[in-house]
Design a protein around this motif. Structure first.
Motif, short mmCIF file in Angstrom:
data_model
loop_
_atom_site.label_atom_id
_atom_site.label_comp_id
_atom_site.label_asym_id
_atom_site.label_seq_id
_atom_site.Cartn_x
_atom_site.Cartn_y
_atom_site.Cartn_z
N HIS A 49 -7.07 1.28 -6.96
CA HIS A 49 -7.29 2.61 -6.39
C HIS A 49 -8.68 2.62 -5.76
O HIS A 49 -9.68 2.34 -6.44
CB HIS A 49 -7.19 3.69 -7.47
CG HIS A 49 -7.51 5.07 -6.96
ND1 HIS A 49 -6.67 5.78 -6.13
CD2 HIS A 49 -8.61 5.85 -7.15
CE1 HIS A 49 -7.21 6.93 -5.85
NE2 HIS A 49 -8.39 7.00 -6.45
N ASP A 90 -4.27 3.39 -2.37
CA ASP A 90 -3.57 2.82 -3.53
C ASP A 90 -2.79 1.59 -3.11
O ASP A 90 -1.95 1.65 -2.20
CB ASP A 90 -2.62 3.85 -4.15
CG ASP A 90 -3.36 4.98 -4.85
OD1 ASP A 90 -4.40 4.71 -5.47
OD2 ASP A 90 -2.90 6.13 -4.75
N THR A 116 -0.85 -2.18 -4.65
CA THR A 116 -0.36 -3.00 -5.75
C THR A 116 -0.09 -4.40 -5.23
O THR A 116 0.55 -4.56 -4.18
CB THR A 116 0.92 -2.42 -6.36
OG1 THR A 116 0.66 -1.11 -6.86
CG2 THR A 116 1.42 -3.30 -7.50
N THR A 131 0.86 -1.19 0.00
CA THR A 131 0.00 0.00 0.00
C THR A 131 0.89 1.24 0.00
O THR A 131 1.71 1.43 0.91
CB THR A 131 -0.92 0.01 1.23
OG1 THR A 131 -1.71 -1.17 1.24
CG2 THR A 131 -1.84 1.22 1.20
#
Length: 361
Positions: free
Chosen positions: A135, A112, A114, A101
């Motif tokens: 997001h 956000d 990944t 994060t």
């Protein structure tokens, strides 16, 4: 500090409380806020948790750097490594996900994120399979994101050359008590800025402990106004274990759907049953370590406009090992016709290569 070092959780499903499976969770370490920083988790398919019944062994490592997110239990980096046996050696590696994060809001919600998913190849080497960038916006009081944008990128067979293969915008309208989304709209594209592929209205309920919905109603449209239906179906999942494998899945396909509400955000009523499929997979031997079906049976029933069954077909499918993108190189499909299941034929399908979207080339 009133923190345990080990828990055993036995899961039972449905009102009849049918036994599903037990999990043994060890808490190796905590931070000062009581959040677990290292957890091995073992899942078994036998109530006595004998070593030979081990289904999955995972080790979870959590790093907390944001002070507000830490108090909510939201990790900055979470690494989950899964093995097919208790010994954490390379030969037993199944897969690994690393979720990072990069932005929290003032309440500690992840804005956000990944996630890199790497899968072990035949040699036990982890290769990057895909990357998902999320997001989140519009959090409710419980930390549920009301809007999500999800971009998925996929690698080639060597785990290299990431390329965007999917972009989705999700509107999450309602959640259950366990924070599972129950009312959702999804816009799908090849990538950001590309033409719209489809829109789905999804209603989910009766979630299992694994996060699999016991029932889903999905209506798929071609257009943003949701006026032209591609497909409408109801999915009922039963005999689900705690790692998310589904033993029995019934799929009812309909020609018509009515979605209540001015913005089509209400209950969905399906009509015009055209086909029903019952997919049966053994929870003992039917799945590989990542949940791909190695063997399964599909019973199909077809209906006329009056709702009467007109034809029956059964397919017995076996798949060879799957690659890092969960794609098999060979399938054998035996087909049987009618209620008596008379043998028709057997097909051997070899998929030598795939494109990034999973289409056989």
């Amino acid at each position: 500090h009133d923190r345990t070092t080990r828990s055993v959780i036995s899961t039972y499903s449905g009102q009849a409380k049918g036994f599903t499976d037990p999990q043994g969770i060890k808490y190796i370490s905590y931070d000062r806020c009581g959040s677990a920083t290292e957890q091995p988790i073992d899942t078994f398919d036998d109530v006595n948790m004998i070593p030979s019944s081990l289904v999955s062994h995972k080790r979870i490592l959590n790093e907390y750097t944001d002070p507000v997110a830490r108090k909510r239990g939201n990790a900055t980096v979470s690494t989950v490594t899964e093995y097919k046996a208790a010994s954490e050696i390379q030969a037993n590696l199944v897969q690994q996900t690393v979720t990072t994060t990069t932005l929290f809001d003032v309440k500690g919600n992840a804005v956000d994120q990944t996630t890199n998913k790497s899968v072990a190849n035949a040699a036990g080497t982890l290769l990057l399979a895909n990357r998902t960038a999320v997001h989140n916006e519009g959090f409710d009081a419980r930390g549920n994101a009301l809007t999500q944008e999800i971009t998925t990128s996929t690698t080639d067979d060597a785990g290299l050359n990431l390329e965007v293969t999917s972009y989705q915008v999700m509107t999450n309208r309602k959640f259950d008590g366990r924070k599972n989304v129950t009312n959702q709209m999804v816009y799908s594209y090849d990538e950001l800025g590309a033409p719209l592929l489809e829109v789905q209205e999804i209603r989910s309920s009766n979630y299992k402990a694994s996060g699999v919905a016991g029932e889903q109603i999905i209506v798929t449209y071609t257009d943003a106004n949701r006026s032209s239906i591609i497909e409408a179906k109801k999915i009922t999942n039963t005999n689900v274990n705690s790692v998310g494998n589904v033993g029995t899945s019934r799929i009812e396909i309909y020609s018509l759907a009515d979605v209540a509400g001015a913005d089509k955000d209400g209950a969905i009523t399906l009509s015009g049953l055209t086909e029903m499929q019952v997919i049966t997979t053994s929870l003992v031997s039917g799945f590989d370590a990542r949940g791909n079906a190695l063997s399964q049976t599909i019973d199909k029933t077809y209906y006329d406009d009056a709702g009467e069954a007109t034809d029956y077909e059964t397919q017995a499918i076996t798949n060879d090992a799957f690659n890092i993108h969960d794609r098999t190189t060979r399938s054998v499909i035996s087909t049987y016709s009618g209620q008596a299941k008379e043998f028709t034929d057997t097909q051997e399908i070899k998929d030598v290569s795939y494109d990034l979207y999973g289409n056989a080339t």
